[in-house]
Design a protein around this motif. Structure first.
Motif, PDB file in Angstrom:
ATOM      1  N   TRP A  38      24.711 -30.221   7.576  1.00  0.00           N
ATOM      2  CA  TRP A  38      25.749 -31.773   7.109  1.00  0.00           C
ATOM      3  C   TRP A  38      26.411 -31.620   7.512  1.00  0.00           C
ATOM      4  O   TRP A  38      26.948 -33.021   8.205  1.00  0.00           O
ATOM      5  CB  TRP A  38      26.767 -31.136   5.857  1.00  0.00           C
ATOM      6  N   GLN A  39      27.118 -30.872   8.699  1.00  0.00           N
ATOM      7  CA  GLN A  39      27.983 -31.032   9.874  1.00  0.00           C
ATOM      8  C   GLN A  39      27.669 -32.789  10.816  1.00  0.00           C
ATOM      9  O   GLN A  39      28.271 -33.284  11.439  1.00  0.00           O
ATOM     10  CB  GLN A  39      28.762 -30.371   9.959  1.00  0.00           C
ATOM     11  N   THR A  40      26.863 -32.010  11.328  1.00  0.00           N
ATOM     12  CA  THR A  40      25.514 -32.805  12.559  1.00  0.00           C
ATOM     13  C   THR A  40      25.061 -34.564  11.696  1.00  0.00           C
ATOM     14  O   THR A  40      25.096 -35.638  12.218  1.00  0.00           O
ATOM     15  CB  THR A  40      24.762 -32.011  12.824  1.00  0.00           C
ATOM     16  N   VAL A  41      24.307 -34.356  10.501  1.00  0.00           N
ATOM     17  CA  VAL A  41      23.791 -35.111   9.932  1.00  0.00           C
ATOM     18  C   VAL A  41      25.092 -36.384   9.443  1.00  0.00           C
ATOM     19  O   VAL A  41      25.122 -37.801   9.224  1.00  0.00           O
ATOM     20  CB  VAL A  41      23.345 -35.062   8.683  1.00  0.00           C
ATOM     21  N   LYS A  42      26.276 -35.949   9.093  1.00  0.00           N
ATOM     22  CA  LYS A  42      27.233 -37.302   8.266  1.00  0.00           C
ATOM     23  C   LYS A  42      28.092 -37.629   9.648  1.00  0.00           C
ATOM     24  O   LYS A  42      27.871 -38.691   9.507  1.00  0.00           O
ATOM     25  CB  LYS A  42      28.292 -36.146   7.825  1.00  0.00           C
ATOM     26  N   ALA A  43      28.465 -36.824  11.270  1.00  0.00           N
ATOM     27  CA  ALA A  43      28.451 -37.311  12.306  1.00  0.00           C
ATOM     28  C   ALA A  43      27.690 -39.324  11.968  1.00  0.00           C
ATOM     29  O   ALA A  43      27.727 -39.851  12.836  1.00  0.00           O
ATOM     30  CB  ALA A  43      28.710 -37.261  12.972  1.00  0.00           C
TER      31      ALA A  43
END
Length: 358
Positions: A38-43
């Motif tokens: 999530w944190q990578t995809v969110k950015a």
């Protein structure tokens, strides 16, 4: 507006919605990959939105009861939900109001139950009714007309371009790709909002006429109802209705339209029977009964226990009476006396399906 769609707050709200909506998905569903990274995809999502380079993947399209239902990939569903959150807030807080208070399916306007109760309280003052809906509404929405309407309401070209890319996506039908050049698949978080916009001209034109002449107009997505006092008023609203539909390239559903005097047994709208003197003004539409009995039969044929079927019936009755003033005993008695209900006496070997209500 695009900055708000891509903001941490909105993206996180959309993520929480997605996690809840797909919590029971198969272990191969892409929602689990999105959650893990999530944190990578969110950015990445935020960067693509802000740069104007976000593009939608093909949407898996299915036919469910003659309706086109779309299942978007997890990332696209999240973006569509973020757009829905921001646009809903924008339309609700804009001055002057952008969408009509007659549109009951919009957040804050009362929903199905609020609409039904308002009609029930007003129907005794009117003699005539026009009840109809659009034939295959979402599947026949014209993209160019919709984009023109949105262009008059949304000030940011970047958001309009994002909506345009969503509308012109590819549909994946059993592995074969088709360009979606007309219509909106149900299952899109933006569908209710875009559906409200597409018939806004009807809300404005008929709503204005009704307010000036003391009539009542209600719309829930593509279902609408108009209460009139005279035949002249009824003819006028019907003429306005057809003018509006011609302008947006839509037609009424041939089997769901009733135009005429309100009968003693009332009329069906949004799953309820309104104005029926036998059940004190509010009952259940026969189609709703048929769907209910069909579900009971399905559970029975699947071998579901009698106790679980009883639990389903009780939950259904909670839905029936929640948010409305309805005499449940009269409604149940009417349903239990129907041919649809009597066949369950043989299925269950008891006095009828509603013995499980005790």
């Amino acid at each position: 507006m695009l900055n708000k769609i891509a903001s941490d707050n909105i993206i996180e709200q959309a993520f929480q919605w997605l996690c809840k909506a797909r919590k029971d998905s198969h272990h191969n569903n892409d929602v689990w990959h999105l959650r893990f990274h999530w944190q990578t995809v969110k950015a990445q999502i935020q960067q693509q939105l802000l740069s104007g380079n976000y593009h939608f993947s093909p949407c898996k399209a299915y036919k469910v009861e003659d309706k086109s239902v779309g299942v978007w990939c997890a990332q696209d569903a999240l973006v569509l939900k973020a757009m829905s959150l921001v646009l809903t807030e924008y339309f609700n807080t804009a001055t002057p109001p952008q969408l009509s208070e007659h549109c009951y399916h919009l957040t804050g306007n009362g929903g199905i139950k609020g609409c039904v109760m308002d009609i029930k309280q007003q129907v005794d003052d009117y003699q005539f009714v026009c009840r109809s809906d659009v034939n295959s509404y979402y599947a026949t929405i014209n993209h160019q007309i919709l984009l023109k309407q949105l262009g008059e309401l949304i000030p940011e070209q970047s958001v309009l371009s994002l909506i345009e890319r969503m509308l012109s996506h590819l549909d994946d039908v059993n592995g074969e790709l088709f360009l979606a050049d007309v219509g909106i698949n149900q299952g899109n978080p933006l569908s209710p909002l875009l559906g409200a916009v597409y018939l806004k001209v009807m809300d404005d034109k008929i709503g204005d006429y009704c307010e000036r002449h003391g009539l009542r107009y209600y719309r829930f997505m593509d279902d609408w109802l108009i209460l009139c006092k005279t035949r002249h008023q009824l003819r006028t609203v019907v003429r306005l209705m057809y003018e509006v539909l011609d302008g947006v390239k839509q037609t009424v559903h041939p089997f769901k339209t009733y135009i005429g005097r309100i009968k003693d047994d009332g009329f069906d709208f949004l799953g309820y029977r309104i104005g029926d003197l036998k059940v004190k003004g509010l009952g259940i539409a026969w189609k709703t009964w048929a769907n209910h009995f069909g579900k009971v039969r399905q559970l029975y044929e699947q071998g579901v226990s009698f106790g679980d079927i009883a639990g389903y019936v009780k939950r259904w009755l909670v839905w029936v009476r929640s948010g409305v003033e309805i005499c449940l005993e009269d409604v149940v008695a009417q349903g239990a006396m129907s041919d649809m209900a009597r066949e369950f006496e043989e299925l269950f070997g008891v006095d009828g399906v509603y013995c499980c209500l005790g």
